[in-house]
Design an enzyme around this catalytic site. Structure first.
Site, short mmCIF file in Angstrom:
data_model
loop_
_atom_site.label_atom_id
_atom_site.label_comp_id
_atom_site.label_asym_id
_atom_site.label_seq_id
_atom_site.Cartn_x
_atom_site.Cartn_y
_atom_site.Cartn_z
N ILE A 48 0.84 -1.20 0.00
CA ILE A 48 0.00 0.00 0.00
C ILE A 48 0.87 1.25 0.00
CG2 ILE A 48 -1.70 1.34 1.31
CD1 ILE A 48 -2.90 -1.33 2.24
N CYS A 49 1.95 1.25 0.79
CA CYS A 49 2.83 2.42 0.84
C CYS A 49 3.48 2.69 -0.51
CB CYS A 49 3.89 2.24 1.92
SG CYS A 49 3.21 2.13 3.59
N THR A 50 3.93 1.64 -1.17
CA THR A 50 4.53 1.81 -2.49
C THR A 50 3.49 2.36 -3.46
OG1 THR A 50 6.13 0.05 -2.11
CG2 THR A 50 5.68 0.63 -4.41
N LEU A 53 2.89 6.16 -2.57
CA LEU A 53 3.98 7.06 -2.90
C LEU A 53 4.26 7.09 -4.40
CD1 LEU A 53 4.16 7.24 0.17
CD2 LEU A 53 6.62 7.51 -0.14
#
Length: 157
Positions: A48-50, A53
């Site tokens: 999710i973070c990738t 961002l």
């Protein structure tokens, strides 16, 4: 501040000084005169973070056009963030809140004491360092790009 410690809209954001991916300190108060988006995320290299961002990377022009400096912050070590930034081609600053562990995330009220990572909290600060917009999403829920666009529009640029 709210009971959870998240800065209230209309209040000055907490101070933070964190190293970027090359160890250069970035001090929030030294960025006054420029609006800043502070985006906390849990973990480099996670799904999710990738996704979040990379979406910011692909739409960084929206921040640039509004004159907003984008800072992404996690509790990952500086070297992890550097490797991730190089792999993904991020053009904005990634800051390490590794030591003292989670101090900036705590100051913004988005540190999860149980798991030791930052929650998904985003804060838009005006040129005076005052919080104009914020959102903290629950675990596993990405922040939509549309929310950032709407927040950027409130700056009146």
């Amino acid at each position: 501040m709210t009971a959870a410690g998240v800065p209230l809209l209309g209040t000055r954001a907490p101070e933070l000084t964190l190293p970027d991916t090359h160890g250069t300190p970035v001090q929030l108060s030294q960025l006054r005169g420029t609006p800043v988006a502070v985006v906390f995320f849990p973990f480099a290299f996670s799904g999710i973070c990738t996704g979040e961002l990379c979406e910011l990377r692909d739409n960084v022009a929206a921040f640039d056009d509004a004159g907003v400096r984008l800072l992404a912050v996690s509790c990952d070590p500086m070297f992890t963030l550097r490797a991730w930034s190089e792999q993904e081609g991020y053009t904005f600053d990634l800051l390490s809140d590794f030591w003292p562990h989670g101090a900036a995330a705590r100051a913004f009220g988005v540190f999860d004491e149980t798991t030791g990572h930052a929650l998904r909290g985003s804060f838009l600060l005006d040129a005076d360092g005052v919080v104009r917009w914020s959102v903290v999403n629950p675990r596993g829920q990405a922040r939509p790009l549309a929310a950032y666009r709407e927040a950027l529009a409130t700056l009146g640029v």
